[in-house]
Scaffold this motif. Sequence first.
Motif, PDB file in Angstrom:
ATOM      1  N   UNK A  28       0.850  -1.187   0.000  1.00 20.37           N
ATOM      2  CA  UNK A  28       0.000   0.000   0.000  1.00 20.37           C
ATOM      3  C   UNK A  28       0.888   1.240   0.000  1.00 20.37           C
ATOM      4  N   UNK A  29       0.644   2.155  -0.945  1.00 20.22           N
ATOM      5  CA  UNK A  29       1.480   3.356  -1.065  1.00 20.22           C
ATOM      6  C   UNK A  29       0.660   4.478  -1.688  1.00 20.22           C
ATOM      7  N   UNK A  30       1.200   5.693  -1.638  1.00 17.98           N
ATOM      8  CA  UNK A  30       0.521   6.836  -2.243  1.00 17.98           C
ATOM      9  C   UNK A  30       0.906   6.952  -3.711  1.00 17.98           C
ATOM     10  N   UNK A  31      -0.089   6.899  -4.564  1.00 16.88           N
ATOM     11  CA  UNK A  31       0.164   7.019  -5.997  1.00 16.88           C
ATOM     12  C   UNK A  31       0.187   8.485  -6.415  1.00 16.88           C
ATOM     13  N   UNK A  32      -0.240   9.366  -5.525  1.00  8.66           N
ATOM     14  CA  UNK A  32      -0.331  10.795  -5.872  1.00  8.66           C
ATOM     15  C   UNK A  32       1.031  11.482  -5.867  1.00  8.66           C
ATOM     16  N   UNK A  33       2.020  10.871  -5.206  1.00 14.01           N
ATOM     17  CA  UNK A  33       3.368  11.453  -5.192  1.00 14.01           C
ATOM     18  C   UNK A  33       4.094  11.056  -6.468  1.00 14.01           C
ATOM     19  N   UNK A  34       4.489  12.030  -7.254  1.00 15.25           N
ATOM     20  CA  UNK A  34       5.112  11.745  -8.550  1.00 15.25           C
ATOM     21  C   UNK A  34       6.357  10.882  -8.381  1.00 15.25           C
ATOM     22  N   UNK A  87       3.513   0.390   3.003  1.00 14.84           N
ATOM     23  CA  UNK A  87       3.239  -0.638   4.002  1.00 14.84           C
ATOM     24  C   UNK A  87       3.060  -1.958   3.262  1.00 14.84           C
ATOM     25  N   UNK A  88       3.728  -3.009   3.744  1.00 22.32           N
ATOM     26  CA  UNK A  88       3.578  -4.323   3.119  1.00 22.32           C
ATOM     27  C   UNK A  88       2.751  -5.214   4.037  1.00 22.32           C
ATOM     28  N   UNK A  89       1.662  -5.719   3.519  1.00 16.33           N
ATOM     29  CA  UNK A  89       0.807  -6.659   4.251  1.00 16.33           C
ATOM     30  C   UNK A  89       1.222  -8.059   3.814  1.00 16.33           C
TER      31      UNK A  89
END
Length: 238
Positions: A214-220, A234-236
Amino acid sequence: MPAPQYKRILLKLSGEVLMGGQDYGIDPGFVAEMAKEVKAAKETGLEICLVIGGGNIFRGMAGAAQGMDRAQADYMGMLATVMNALAMQSALEQIGVPTRVQSAIEMDKVCEPVIRRRAERHLEKGRVVIFAAGVGAPYFTTDSGAALRAAEMKCDALLKGTSVDGVYDSDPKTNADAKRFDTVTYDRVLADNLKVMDASAVALCRDNDIPIVVFSIRDEGNLARVLGGAGVQTIVKQ
């Protein structure tokens, strides 16, 4: 870009991400930027599947909450995901990335039906495969569709690009002291209802040992950093 840890991934994007700075719909400029990130990831040798939600156009749960029949509302949401998939396909092909859209609801005039062996062949030939229309049935979210396709395609990981930079123990938008996990187990996510993905999607990934990143895709450029093991994420996993 650092060498990715995986050979084949499924990238799940929320439909809201395609809105860019708008309140609704598809922002072609932002979709084009997303396509560039996917291309950069593919050029490292990755095989990439995509699943895109439909919340920027229509969300079945929201329609049902306003009195619509839930099954009917979910089918409308599935059609919204096809629209998003076609927009992403157009953006990718404009920058030279061969792409195929496969829909769980058959509509042969605009895309292929979901056929696993054909999708595998596309990946082997260097094409990006976008899976649309969820699982093709109501009462399942696109998260469940993403987990199902990741398992079917034997992906090494399911990457979920959202507007939040990982999984927190509470909502970081309302709790300034929320703690972000670097790693967390599937069982902890399910037991504490951490809202990574819906429970059926998390359980399917757990049962098939597919890590959820899970990560933010909005950060270029964040997709590249995450694939290289450097970005905030975060790694599940087990």
